[in-house]
Design an enzyme around this catalytic site. Structure first.
Site, PDB file in Angstrom:
ATOM      1  N   LYS A  22       0.836  -1.215   0.000  1.00 42.54           N
ATOM      2  CA  LYS A  22       0.000   0.000   0.000  1.00 42.54           C
ATOM      3  C   LYS A  22       0.864   1.256   0.000  1.00 42.54           C
ATOM      4  CE  LYS A  22      -1.473   1.601   3.947  1.00 42.54           C
ATOM      5  NZ  LYS A  22      -1.259   2.971   4.418  1.00 42.54           N
ATOM      6  N   ASN A  23       1.872   1.280   0.853  1.00 44.31           N
ATOM      7  CA  ASN A  23       2.652   2.519   0.976  1.00 44.31           C
ATOM      8  C   ASN A  23       3.487   2.813  -0.270  1.00 44.31           C
ATOM      9  OD1 ASN A  23       1.514   3.010   3.423  1.00 44.31           O
ATOM     10  ND2 ASN A  23       3.266   2.357   4.644  1.00 44.31           N
ATOM     11  N   CYS A 117      -2.793  12.832  12.921  1.00 44.44           N
ATOM     12  CA  CYS A 117      -3.651  11.661  12.714  1.00 44.44           C
ATOM     13  C   CYS A 117      -3.632  10.830  13.982  1.00 44.44           C
ATOM     14  CB  CYS A 117      -3.242  10.888  11.464  1.00 44.44           C
ATOM     15  SG  CYS A 117      -1.983   9.667  11.734  1.00 44.44           S
ATOM     16  N   ASP A 125       7.366  19.253   7.978  1.00 45.69           N
ATOM     17  CA  ASP A 125       8.346  20.332   7.792  1.00 45.69           C
ATOM     18  C   ASP A 125       9.524  19.909   6.905  1.00 45.69           C
ATOM     19  OD1 ASP A 125       8.642  18.665  10.179  1.00 45.69           O
ATOM     20  OD2 ASP A 125      10.518  19.749  10.503  1.00 45.69           O
ATOM     21  N   ASP A 306       5.081   0.140  12.022  1.00 43.74           N
ATOM     22  CA  ASP A 306       3.806  -0.391  11.520  1.00 43.74           C
ATOM     23  C   ASP A 306       3.575  -1.849  11.919  1.00 43.74           C
ATOM     24  OD1 ASP A 306       3.243   2.019  10.411  1.00 43.74           O
ATOM     25  OD2 ASP A 306       3.471   1.411   8.323  1.00 43.74           O
ATOM     26  N   ARG A 398      -8.513   0.295   5.262  1.00 45.51           N
ATOM     27  CA  ARG A 398      -7.624   1.240   4.566  1.00 45.51           C
ATOM     28  C   ARG A 398      -6.394   0.538   3.997  1.00 45.51           C
ATOM     29  NH1 ARG A 398      -6.689   6.770   7.712  1.00 45.51           N
ATOM     30  NH2 ARG A 398      -5.409   6.940   5.852  1.00 45.51           N
TER      31      ARG A 398
HETATM   32  C1  UD1 Z   1       5.437   6.326   6.510  1.00 42.03           C
HETATM   33  C2  UD1 Z   1       4.383   5.259   6.337  1.00 42.03           C
HETATM   34  C3  UD1 Z   1       3.824   4.841   7.677  1.00 42.03           C
HETATM   35  C4  UD1 Z   1       4.965   4.416   8.603  1.00 42.03           C
HETATM   36  C5  UD1 Z   1       6.032   5.490   8.656  1.00 42.03           C
HETATM   37  C6  UD1 Z   1       7.266   5.065   9.448  1.00 42.03           C
HETATM   38  C7  UD1 Z   1       3.434   5.809   4.199  1.00 42.03           C
HETATM   39  C8  UD1 Z   1       2.259   6.316   3.435  1.00 42.03           C
HETATM   40  N1  UD1 Z   1       3.327   5.803   5.515  1.00 42.03           N
HETATM   41  O1  UD1 Z   1       4.797   7.443   7.110  1.00 42.03           O
HETATM   42  O2  UD1 Z   1       2.930   3.770   7.477  1.00 42.03           O
HETATM   43  O3  UD1 Z   1       4.447   4.221   9.896  1.00 42.03           O
HETATM   44  O4  UD1 Z   1       6.483   5.824   7.339  1.00 42.03           O
HETATM   45  O5  UD1 Z   1       7.804   3.912   8.915  1.00 42.03           O
HETATM   46  O6  UD1 Z   1       4.402   5.350   3.626  1.00 42.03           O
HETATM   47  N2  UD1 Z   1       8.710  13.723  10.716  1.00 42.03           N
HETATM   48  C9  UD1 Z   1       8.954  15.052  10.993  1.00 42.03           C
HETATM   49  N3  UD1 Z   1       8.913  15.945   9.956  1.00 42.03           N
HETATM   50  C10 UD1 Z   1       8.634  15.577   8.681  1.00 42.03           C
HETATM   51  C11 UD1 Z   1       8.395  14.209   8.397  1.00 42.03           C
HETATM   52  C12 UD1 Z   1       8.449  13.299   9.430  1.00 42.03           C
HETATM   53  O7  UD1 Z   1       9.181  15.416  12.134  1.00 42.03           O
HETATM   54  O8  UD1 Z   1       8.613  16.450   7.781  1.00 42.03           O
HETATM   55  C13 UD1 Z   1       8.761  12.727  11.798  1.00 42.03           C
HETATM   56  C14 UD1 Z   1       7.404  12.037  12.036  1.00 42.03           C
HETATM   57  O9  UD1 Z   1       6.582  12.780  12.905  1.00 42.03           O
HETATM   58  C15 UD1 Z   1       7.862  10.730  12.642  1.00 42.03           C
HETATM   59  C16 UD1 Z   1       9.170  10.441  11.897  1.00 42.03           C
HETATM   60  O10 UD1 Z   1       9.613  11.672  11.370  1.00 42.03           O
HETATM   61  O11 UD1 Z   1       8.146  10.887  13.999  1.00 42.03           O
HETATM   62  C17 UD1 Z   1       9.064   9.439  10.777  1.00 42.03           C
HETATM   63  O12 UD1 Z   1       7.969   9.785   9.943  1.00 42.03           O
HETATM   64  P1  UD1 Z   1       7.941   9.403   8.406  1.00 42.03           P
HETATM   65  O13 UD1 Z   1       8.994   8.406   8.114  1.00 42.03           O
HETATM   66  O14 UD1 Z   1       7.917  10.651   7.604  1.00 42.03           O
HETATM   67  O15 UD1 Z   1       6.527   8.697   8.270  1.00 42.03           O
HETATM   68  P2  UD1 Z   1       5.511   8.852   7.093  1.00 42.03           P
HETATM   69  O16 UD1 Z   1       6.217   9.002   5.801  1.00 42.03           O
HETATM   70  O17 UD1 Z   1       4.473   9.853   7.469  1.00 42.03           O
END
Ligand code: UD1
Length: 431
Positions: A22-23, A117, A125, A306, A398
């Site tokens: 899915k991701n 969420c 950011d 996950d 989902r």
């Molecule tokens: C993706 C996956 C999600 C999985 C996660 C971690 C998808 C659609 N979703 O989510 O299922 O749980 O990776 O493996 O692929 N962060 C920041 N700033 C940013 C971006 C991230 O502070 O701009 C932090 C987040 O709050 C979190 C950490 O970085 O604590 C990792 O998040 P991230 O790897 O970005 O997760 P997602 O891409 O949202």
């Protein structure tokens, strides 16, 4: 509102086939609009998030042609709108991948800022920092991220302050159509980052190093048609591995890449479970009570966040005390109170759950707090004595295709119902 009703206590036995990730699919479908030629994607999972994203892509003007349940053709030449509706971002955060895709192709994009969420506040950011580094002006106006690079995007050396899957992918998409060379440091190494890089490369992008923490991208002017098959879903596969372990079952999980499941496999082995690896399958045999272990969630190749709720259910039934530390998202223990209703013994302190294993669960009525926690509660229900009803399964839908059908194929007594009457009928039927 639909529910799962489960009569637990049967070991899961048999074979199950895993679908596309899915991701990966979320990012690949978004990236598919970056060419004006037709892109053919298969091994697409038929789950709610994917179907919502396809609607979002159609809404901006792309032509989406569903070939069958698992394949789609997308043509982005007819896109007339570079702004994505709030209704989509509300349903799936990952529609923000359209920001990187549209910015890369049209040098401008507008996507509503996703809120928090269920599992955490989830800022973006770093995505914005990356777009700015590539030369885009990025403002928040009226709740939307407005990114604009009138003078084009220019490759840059970008360091990500923390490892983020979303930021890595979003920046990679925009950078592959920037002029010049981008180096992305401290990049995420998840298999789906590699899958998206492979997909973009198959469209003519020039991305090297995906799967390591330094990704090098030489920008190209145009991308072209491709035919691409999405990698198997390591989280879906891991979920069935945990279901086998929790129910003391014997399950062959087919269409997987065992390498992607190494962290999950390692933990199950530590707990005394038997795990056999084949070329594209993995078999989990758990014919005895497993023992405790400790888990800390980390970016890939560490133990995936996950997969945290699912292993917590297995640990809650194992002998001894386990400690689970969640280091990615701040709100990922919401299933603990639900699991307590089934007889588990778990105490949460900050980002740590201390789990005292119990001999067994008893069925109860519980609510899925989010996608993976919902799947974990289903696993708990399969392992519990008696009847479990899981509410709010819309979260589970989902990300898991035909969850109840695949589990029933392994001998689980589970049904999707949508009324109290149907729950009663199920109870009467299973005794
Ligand atoms: C993706 C996956 C999600 C999985 C996660 C971690 C998808 C659609 N979703 O989510 O299922 O749980 O990776 O493996 O692929 N962060 C920041 N700033 C940013 C971006 C991230 O502070 O701009 C932090 C987040 O709050 C979190 C950490 O970085 O604590 C990792 O998040 P991230 O790897 O970005 O997760 P997602 O891409 O949202």
């Amino acid at each position: 509102m639909e529910q799962y009703v489960i009569k637990g206590g049967n070991p899961l036995v048999g074979e199950v086939e895993i679908g596309g990730a899915k991701n990966s699919a979320l990012a690949i479908l978004s990236a598919a609009v970056m060419t004006d030629e037709t892109v053919y994607i298969d091994n697409l999972p038929d789950v709610r998030d994917i179907n919502v994203l396809l609607e979002a892509i159609q809404k901006i003007g792309a032509v989406v042609e569903r070939i069958d349940r698992h394949s789609v053709k997308i043509n982005g030449s007819t896109i007339g709108d570079i702004s994505v509706d709030y209704e989509f971002i509300k349903k799936i955060r990952a529609s923000y991948y359209l920001l990187g895709a549209l910015l890369g192709k049209y040098k401008k994009a507008e996507v509503p800022l996703p809120g928090g969420c269920n599992i955490g506040s989830r800022p973006i950011d770093l995505h914005l920092k990356g777009f700015r580094a590539l030369g885009a002006r990025v403002d928040i106006r009226g709740g939307s991220i407005c990114a604009n690079a009138e003078n084009g995007l220019v490759g840059k050396h970008i360091y990500l302050d923390m490892v983020s899957v979303g930021a890595t992918i979003n920046i990679m998409m925009a950078a592959c159509m920037a002029s010049g060379y981008t180096i992305l440091e401290n990049a995420a190494r998840e298999p789906h980052v590699v899958d998206i890089a492979n997909f973009l490369n198959s469209m003519g992008a020039n991305i090297k190093g995906a799967g390591t923490d330094v990704i090098r991208i030489r920008g190209v002017e145009k991308l072209h048609a491709t035919h691409y098959s999405i990698v198997p879903d390591m989280i879906e596969a891991g979920t069935y591995m945990m279901a086998a372990a929790a129910t003391k079952g014997d399950v062959l999980i087919k269409n997987v890449i065992p390498k992607h499941l190494e962290a999950t496999t390692a933990k199950l082995l530590e707990m005394g479970c038997e795990v056999q690896e084949f070329d594209d399958a993995i078999r989990v045999i758990a014919n005895k009570r497993l023992r405790r272990t400790h888990i800390k969630t980390l970016p890939y190749p560490g133990y995936p966040t996950d997969m945290q709720p699912q292993i917590a259910v297995v640990l809650a039934l194992a002998s001894g005390t386990s400690v689970v530390t969640e280091s990615i998202f701040e709100n990922r223990f919401k299933y603990v109170d639900e699991l307590a209703r089934m007889g588990s013994c778990i105490k949460v302190e900050g980002n740590t759950a201390i789990i005292d294993g119990v001999e067994g669960f008893t069925g109860a009525r519980v609510s899925a707090p989010d996608l993976r926690a919902g799947a974990a509660l289903v696993i708990a229900g399969l392992a519990a004595e008696g009847i479990t009803v899981v509410d709010d399964i819309v979260y589970i839908q989902r990300g898991y295709e035909d969850f109840e059908v695949k589990l029933a194929g392994l001998g689980a007594e589970i049904e999707k119902v949508s009324s109290e009457k149907e729950i009663q009928k199920f109870k009467l039927r299973v005794g």
